[in-house]
Scaffold this active site. Sequence first.
Site, PDB file in Angstrom:
ATOM      1  N   TYR A   1       3.173  -5.028  -4.797  1.00 36.88           N
ATOM      2  CA  TYR A   1       3.845  -6.318  -4.926  1.00 36.88           C
ATOM      3  C   TYR A   1       4.214  -6.924  -3.569  1.00 36.88           C
ATOM      4  O   TYR A   1       4.507  -8.104  -3.477  1.00 36.88           O
ATOM      5  CB  TYR A   1       5.141  -6.166  -5.738  1.00 36.88           C
ATOM      6  CG  TYR A   1       4.942  -5.625  -7.131  1.00 36.88           C
ATOM      7  CD1 TYR A   1       3.877  -6.041  -7.925  1.00 36.88           C
ATOM      8  CD2 TYR A   1       5.816  -4.683  -7.655  1.00 36.88           C
ATOM      9  CE1 TYR A   1       3.709  -5.539  -9.200  1.00 36.88           C
ATOM     10  CE2 TYR A   1       5.649  -4.171  -8.936  1.00 36.88           C
ATOM     11  CZ  TYR A   1       4.587  -4.608  -9.703  1.00 36.88           C
ATOM     12  OH  TYR A   1       4.417  -4.103 -10.961  1.00 36.88           O
ATOM     13  N   SER A   2       4.226  -6.080  -2.519  1.00 38.27           N
ATOM     14  CA  SER A   2       4.697  -6.568  -1.228  1.00 38.27           C
ATOM     15  C   SER A   2       3.696  -7.523  -0.601  1.00 38.27           C
ATOM     16  O   SER A   2       2.486  -7.355  -0.730  1.00 38.27           O
ATOM     17  CB  SER A   2       4.961  -5.401  -0.267  1.00 38.27           C
ATOM     18  OG  SER A   2       3.752  -4.841   0.187  1.00 38.27           O
TER      19      SER A   2
ATOM     20  N   PRO B   1       6.726   1.761  -7.576  1.00 33.30           N
ATOM     21  CA  PRO B   1       6.336   1.636  -6.166  1.00 33.30           C
ATOM     22  C   PRO B   1       5.976   0.189  -5.835  1.00 33.30           C
ATOM     23  O   PRO B   1       5.303  -0.480  -6.616  1.00 33.30           O
ATOM     24  CB  PRO B   1       5.113   2.548  -6.068  1.00 33.30           C
ATOM     25  CG  PRO B   1       5.353   3.582  -7.115  1.00 33.30           C
ATOM     26  CD  PRO B   1       6.027   2.867  -8.245  1.00 33.30           C
ATOM     27  N   CYS B   2       6.449  -0.267  -4.677  1.00 33.80           N
ATOM     28  CA  CYS B   2       6.401  -1.707  -4.399  1.00 33.80           C
ATOM     29  C   CYS B   2       5.208  -2.164  -3.582  1.00 33.80           C
ATOM     30  O   CYS B   2       5.033  -3.363  -3.355  1.00 33.80           O
ATOM     31  CB  CYS B   2       7.679  -2.128  -3.688  1.00 33.80           C
ATOM     32  SG  CYS B   2       7.866  -1.371  -2.047  1.00 33.80           S
ATOM     33  N   GLN B   3       4.344  -1.236  -3.112  1.00 41.22           N
ATOM     34  CA  GLN B   3       3.274  -1.652  -2.210  1.00 41.22           C
ATOM     35  C   GLN B   3       2.374  -2.715  -2.829  1.00 41.22           C
ATOM     36  O   GLN B   3       1.896  -3.625  -2.153  1.00 41.22           O
ATOM     37  CB  GLN B   3       2.427  -0.445  -1.793  1.00 41.22           C
ATOM     38  CG  GLN B   3       3.151   0.519  -0.867  1.00 41.22           C
ATOM     39  CD  GLN B   3       3.956   1.557  -1.626  1.00 41.22           C
ATOM     40  OE1 GLN B   3       4.208   1.407  -2.831  1.00 41.22           O
ATOM     41  NE2 GLN B   3       4.376   2.604  -0.948  1.00 41.22           N
TER      42      GLN B   3
END
Length: 417
Positions: free
Chosen positions: A127-128, A123-125
């Site tokens: 890293y965003s 899940p990218c949250q």
Amino acid sequence: MKANIQYLDLFAGAGGLSEGFKRTGNYRPIAHIEMNKHACDTLKSRLAYYYLQENNRTEFYYDYLRNNISRDKLWKAIPQNILESVLNTELSENNLEEVFEKVDKLVADSETKTIDLVIGGPPCQAYSIMGRSVSSNGMKDDPRNYLYKLYVKFISYYSPKVFIFENVPGLLTAGNGLILSDIIESFKNIGYNLEYKILDSANFGVLQNRKRVIIIGWKKGLNFSYPKFKDVYNSNITVNSILEDLAAVPINSTNNTYIKEPNEYLVRSGIRDDNSPLTWHTVRYTNSNDRKIYREVIERWNTYGERLKYDMLPESLITHQNKKSFLDRFKVLGANLPTSHTMIAHIAKDGHYFIHPDIKQCRSISVREAARIQSFPDNYFFEGPRTSAFTQIGNAVPPLMAYYIADKLKEFFTKED
């Protein structure tokens, strides 16, 4: 070449990445691992579609889309081991051995008894850049920062020839670059070379600017290098190409009707199949104040080609105290542009960032329109309520982008065979 490249999909979501690989006809999924129940149900229904297609029974799947049969009846029509290959679990150190055991059984029962490829991305949250900007501590303590370590353990355990690790560009700067350095070092320590590039889905025929970091790793000693992808040009194609054949929809309603024959882009991209019924052309409710804002935003764009910032609205329409940041929170799709702005999972909360360009409708986009921006085919059914469908779409890898990556990658596996 038949579908004999077997792969494992980690953090699979609704299956956008996997869809691209399946579509080539050369890859067979061993398992999809995903924590969200609705996304897992979506994956199961999509696997049912492919099984029925391969057995010349696609019409049975379309009966499901028409609500002529239940989901339970659809799922009972396919071998249960296919459904069981979707593992609904949240990966952690505590359950890793249990997950390995389940996947091992699926591998043992498979045709080639190997995993040639692992795909997916945590899940990218965490890293965003957007995620860090709204977090009080920049998401430094978010456990999702370290889910890549579980990905590394899967690679170490199953030893695939190649892996694809997908994430947001913010991965490159997360933790001041220390996370990326650790990812690279971790894979090298278990015997893999890797390279990463920022790729834009717009260069793969998707009508959306969506940049992603695509890390590709391969076993040391293999004759492999990062593929060179040719740009897929959409000459004279605009965002309107994915809107024009869909009916007008009042707010808080559904109209699953095609009003035009499919255009060249819809056919070439695989988005529209004339035999398939339309689903999820469903629009959320929007209050009267927001609709007035939509009208202002649409009119400014359609008349002057300008984006209306929040602080430029009439005072009577401004309800938020914050008039210094996120000023582009209301944004219309540029129907005359070659690409849309990036689809994001926030669309599950409201549709202000994706307003339909037709001022007569004055609404946010439907679930199906969002799916088309991501290049999902119309026969791709998202299970769960509307909010979940939007979330699944917003978090996905565009299938068309994944298709071209998979198609290029198969050249390596063909040579290996």
